[in-house]
Scaffold this motif. Structure first.
Motif, PDB file in Angstrom:
ATOM      1  N   MET A 342      74.398  65.633  32.942  1.00 34.81           N
ATOM      2  CA  MET A 342      73.825  66.615  33.862  1.00 34.81           C
ATOM      3  C   MET A 342      72.364  66.890  33.526  1.00 34.81           C
ATOM      4  SD  MET A 342      74.076  68.613  36.459  1.00 34.81           S
ATOM      5  CE  MET A 342      75.845  68.764  36.769  1.00 34.81           C
ATOM      6  N   LEU A 343      72.042  66.999  32.235  1.00 36.60           N
ATOM      7  CA  LEU A 343      70.668  67.271  31.823  1.00 36.60           C
ATOM      8  C   LEU A 343      69.732  66.150  32.265  1.00 36.60           C
ATOM      9  CD1 LEU A 343      68.694  69.049  30.220  1.00 36.60           C
ATOM     10  CD2 LEU A 343      69.297  67.712  28.189  1.00 36.60           C
ATOM     11  N   ILE A 344      70.150  64.909  32.046  1.00 33.97           N
ATOM     12  CA  ILE A 344      69.313  63.774  32.442  1.00 33.97           C
ATOM     13  C   ILE A 344      69.160  63.721  33.955  1.00 33.97           C
ATOM     14  CG2 ILE A 344      69.198  61.249  32.468  1.00 33.97           C
ATOM     15  CD1 ILE A 344      70.557  61.313  29.703  1.00 33.97           C
ATOM     16  N   ALA A 345      70.217  64.056  34.674  1.00 31.79           N
ATOM     17  CA  ALA A 345      70.143  64.075  36.138  1.00 31.79           C
ATOM     18  C   ALA A 345      69.139  65.119  36.619  1.00 31.79           C
ATOM     19  CB  ALA A 345      71.526  64.343  36.730  1.00 31.79           C
ATOM     20  N   ARG A 346      69.113  66.286  35.967  1.00 30.95           N
ATOM     21  CA  ARG A 346      68.141  67.329  36.328  1.00 30.95           C
ATOM     22  C   ARG A 346      66.718  66.824  36.101  1.00 30.95           C
ATOM     23  NH1 ARG A 346      70.159  72.452  36.946  1.00 30.95           N
ATOM     24  NH2 ARG A 346      72.266  72.863  36.136  1.00 30.95           N
ATOM     25  N   TRP A 347      66.517  66.192  34.963  1.00 28.40           N
ATOM     26  CA  TRP A 347      65.180  65.706  34.621  1.00 28.40           C
ATOM     27  C   TRP A 347      64.713  64.646  35.612  1.00 28.40           C
ATOM     28  CZ3 TRP A 347      63.863  60.715  32.666  1.00 28.40           C
ATOM     29  CH2 TRP A 347      62.534  60.596  32.249  1.00 28.40           C
ATOM     30  N   ARG A 348      65.582  63.723  35.966  1.00 34.42           N
ATOM     31  CA  ARG A 348      65.223  62.665  36.900  1.00 34.42           C
ATOM     32  C   ARG A 348      64.923  63.225  38.283  1.00 34.42           C
ATOM     33  NH1 ARG A 348      69.649  57.904  35.424  1.00 34.42           N
ATOM     34  NH2 ARG A 348      68.490  57.032  33.629  1.00 34.42           N
ATOM     35  N   ARG A 349      65.730  64.150  38.733  1.00 37.25           N
ATOM     36  CA  ARG A 349      65.503  64.719  40.066  1.00 37.25           C
ATOM     37  C   ARG A 349      64.170  65.450  40.130  1.00 37.25           C
ATOM     38  NH1 ARG A 349      67.544  69.794  42.956  1.00 37.25           N
ATOM     39  NH2 ARG A 349      66.914  69.339  45.087  1.00 37.25           N
ATOM     40  N   GLU A 350      63.858  66.205  39.068  1.00 34.91           N
ATOM     41  CA  GLU A 350      62.589  66.922  39.050  1.00 34.91           C
ATOM     42  C   GLU A 350      61.414  65.957  39.077  1.00 34.91           C
ATOM     43  OE1 GLU A 350      60.374  69.328  35.643  1.00 34.91           O
ATOM     44  OE2 GLU A 350      62.010  70.516  36.514  1.00 34.91           O
ATOM     45  N   ARG A 351      61.492  64.892  38.314  1.00 33.15           N
ATOM     46  CA  ARG A 351      60.406  63.910  38.291  1.00 33.15           C
ATOM     47  C   ARG A 351      60.225  63.241  39.649  1.00 33.15           C
ATOM     48  NH1 ARG A 351      58.061  61.676  33.883  1.00 33.15           N
ATOM     49  NH2 ARG A 351      58.076  59.616  34.870  1.00 33.15           N
ATOM     50  N   ARG A 352      61.326  62.876  40.290  1.00 36.77           N
ATOM     51  CA  ARG A 352      61.234  62.237  41.607  1.00 36.77           C
ATOM     52  C   ARG A 352      60.625  63.180  42.631  1.00 36.77           C
ATOM     53  NH1 ARG A 352      66.565  60.325  40.467  1.00 36.77           N
ATOM     54  NH2 ARG A 352      67.378  61.997  41.788  1.00 36.77           N
ATOM     55  N   ALA A 353      61.075  64.426  42.621  1.00 35.56           N
ATOM     56  CA  ALA A 353      60.591  65.398  43.608  1.00 35.56           C
ATOM     57  C   ALA A 353      59.117  65.708  43.400  1.00 35.56           C
ATOM     58  CB  ALA A 353      61.427  66.674  43.539  1.00 35.56           C
ATOM     59  N   THR A 354      58.709  65.880  42.148  1.00 31.29           N
ATOM     60  CA  THR A 354      57.339  66.270  41.849  1.00 31.29           C
ATOM     61  C   THR A 354      56.328  65.244  42.368  1.00 31.29           C
ATOM     62  OG1 THR A 354      58.062  67.493  39.879  1.00 31.29           O
ATOM     63  CG2 THR A 354      55.741  66.869  39.991  1.00 31.29           C
ATOM     64  N   LYS A 355      56.683  63.984  42.331  1.00 35.15           N
ATOM     65  CA  LYS A 355      55.785  62.939  42.797  1.00 35.15           C
ATOM     66  C   LYS A 355      55.542  63.004  44.299  1.00 35.15           C
ATOM     67  CE  LYS A 355      57.053  59.664  39.153  1.00 35.15           C
ATOM     68  NZ  LYS A 355      57.711  58.365  38.835  1.00 35.15           N
ATOM     69  N   ARG A 356      56.387  63.707  45.044  1.00 29.73           N
ATOM     70  CA  ARG A 356      56.298  63.735  46.504  1.00 29.73           C
ATOM     71  C   ARG A 356      55.731  65.037  47.060  1.00 29.73           C
ATOM     72  NH1 ARG A 356      61.713  62.778  49.093  1.00 29.73           N
ATOM     73  NH2 ARG A 356      62.545  64.004  47.353  1.00 29.73           N
ATOM     74  N   TYR A 357      55.428  65.992  46.173  1.00 37.02           N
ATOM     75  CA  TYR A 357      54.956  67.287  46.655  1.00 37.02           C
ATOM     76  C   TYR A 357      53.520  67.202  47.174  1.00 37.02           C
ATOM     77  CZ  TYR A 357      59.022  69.431  44.401  1.00 37.02           C
ATOM     78  OH  TYR A 357      60.293  69.787  44.035  1.00 37.02           O
ATOM     79  N   PRO A 358      53.136  68.144  48.043  1.00 30.38           N
ATOM     80  CA  PRO A 358      51.734  68.197  48.498  1.00 30.38           C
ATOM     81  C   PRO A 358      50.791  68.438  47.320  1.00 30.38           C
ATOM     82  CG  PRO A 358      53.151  69.585  49.875  1.00 30.38           C
ATOM     83  CD  PRO A 358      53.966  69.172  48.689  1.00 30.38           C
ATOM     84  N   LEU A 359      49.530  68.107  47.516  1.00 31.18           N
ATOM     85  CA  LEU A 359      48.510  68.314  46.481  1.00 31.18           C
ATOM     86  C   LEU A 359      48.379  69.797  46.179  1.00 31.18           C
ATOM     87  CD1 LEU A 359      46.238  66.845  44.822  1.00 31.18           C
ATOM     88  CD2 LEU A 359      44.693  67.439  46.703  1.00 31.18           C
ATOM     89  N   THR A 360      48.340  70.133  44.898  1.00 25.68           N
ATOM     90  CA  THR A 360      48.183  71.521  44.481  1.00 25.68           C
ATOM     91  C   THR A 360      46.777  72.017  44.809  1.00 25.68           C
ATOM     92  OG1 THR A 360      49.749  71.225  42.687  1.00 25.68           O
ATOM     93  CG2 THR A 360      48.248  73.093  42.503  1.00 25.68           C
ATOM     94  N   ALA A 361      46.701  73.249  45.304  1.00 25.04           N
ATOM     95  CA  ALA A 361      45.389  73.836  45.647  1.00 25.04           C
ATOM     96  C   ALA A 361      44.706  74.379  44.395  1.00 25.04           C
ATOM     97  CB  ALA A 361      45.559  74.943  46.668  1.00 25.04           C
TER      98      ALA A 361
END
Length: 361
Positions: A342-361
């Motif tokens: 579960m811990l590794i799954a959380r880490w992977r999901r966060e990494r995948r999502a972060t790469k797709r977020y809009p540019l930080t202001a």
């Protein structure tokens, strides 16, 4: 009239020697310490038990809205109100859904849009009207949840790192970080790009700022015009951090004891707050929590450019020792960490999502 929101930004070196080192280099000694603490306390997953009420103790992959929901009672009023939205379907249709959710939460424009899952200021942007919300939704990944939070009043911002051992009535503020937002000042001749590159600090980390001004780099600000370089109060996004530990008061500690009491099983983490009056904030009043996290938090005063490398490592060593000690204490109380899968799954999901977020202001 002097600005009451923050103490003046004192002169300091533009950057510390290690401030923007690659993470794998800077944190290498800390990882060695983590292994030693895991052996000493017989458990590598003990940090997951630092805050039993938060998913994975708030170490990685935690939902901001789940953490917000854990804050209850009278102290919940100090949390900036917010609404959540699952990004799906047509962005134009979702604008109306988002505005309805905002109205139900008692908030309107301007708001701060940010991912529910993520860290280090990823995807954080101000949203001032419907057009900006639509643009944000167009750039936000489908299937992920976003938060729309009332823009907190006040120009002052700080990170309050709070620690309390299980069973104790009182805790302590391990770190207080004052956050400043750099800006460039136009002279009527130089472009935005030129002003950034010739600034003593911004010019050394221009890569943090230039992408935010895509399409505007050739713009020439008027003489005396101030152009903010960053909105998010995050060091990795370009905010300036100063060590504020000397400003901690008993009243401030007492107030955060009460806030921690309002989050079941909370022992270790950082609260990011905004305020309009620094003196009132030091007295434990007049501030708004915009975010808080748990075991994955860091004592961010180490990013003060006056900090030495060994001073930073010493601070992180103390932080890690406390984290493992608290986890061990909670284990003795019967708490058990979630599994590695579960811990590794959380880490992977966060990494995948972060790469797709809009540019930080």
């Amino acid at each position: 009239m002097p600005d009451r929101a923050m103490p003046p930004l004192e002169p300091a070196p533009p950057l510390s020697r290690f401030e923007f080192w690659p993470g794998w280099i800077f944190y290498l000694p800390i990882w060695g310490l983590v292994i030693g603490l895991a052996i000493r306390h017989r458990g590598l997953r003990l940090p997951l038990l630092a805050n039993p009420a938060l998913p994975a103790g708030g170490l990685v992959g935690e939902s901001k809205s789940e953490a917000f929901a854990a804050l209850s009672g009278p102290e919940r009023d100090v949390l900036a109100p917010y609404a959540t939205l699952l990004r799906c379907g047509n962005a134009g249709v979702q604008v109306a859904v988002a505005e309805a959710a905002m109205a139900a939460a008692g908030i309107g424009y301007p708001v701060v849009a940010k991912p529910d899952l993520g860290c280090r200021g990823a995807g954080v942007r101000p949203v001032r009207d419907r057009a900006e919300l639509l643009a944000y939704l167009h750039g936000f990944p489908r299937g992920e949840t976003l938060i729309l939070q009332r823009l907190a009043v006040g120009a002052g911002e700080a990170g309050v790192f709070y620690v309390r051992e299980p069973g104790r009535r009182q805790g302590g503020i391990l770190s207080l970080t004052l956050k400043y937002f750099p800006e460039i000042i136009g002279d009527g001749r130089a472009t935005i790009e030129t002003l950034i590159r010739r600034d003593p600090r911004a010019g050394q980390v221009a890569r943090l700022y230039l992408p935010r001004f895509a399409g505007r780099l050739g713009e020439v600000p008027a003489s005396g015009e101030r152009v903010p370089l960053v909105f998010a109060g995050n060091h990795s996004k370009g905010a300036i951090f100063r060590d504020g530990r000397g400003f901690v008061t008993e009243a401030l500690v007492t107030r955060f004891d009460a806030i921690a009491d309002s989050i079941p099983g909370f022992h270790f983490g950082r609260f990011d707050v905004r305020f309009a009056d620094f003196a009132a904030f030091r007295g434990g009043q007049g501030f708004t929590i915009v975010e808080f996290n748990g075991a994955g938090a860091e004592a961010t005063h180490i990013w003060d450019s006056r900090m030495t490398l060994f001073g930073a490592w010493k601070t992180l060593a103390r932080q890690m020792a406390l984290l493992f000690a608290i986890g061990a204490a909670n284990r003795r109380l019967g708490h058990r960490p979630e599994g590695w899968r579960m811990l590794i799954a959380r880490w992977r999901r966060e990494r995948r999502a972060t790469k797709r977020y809009p540019l930080t202001a």
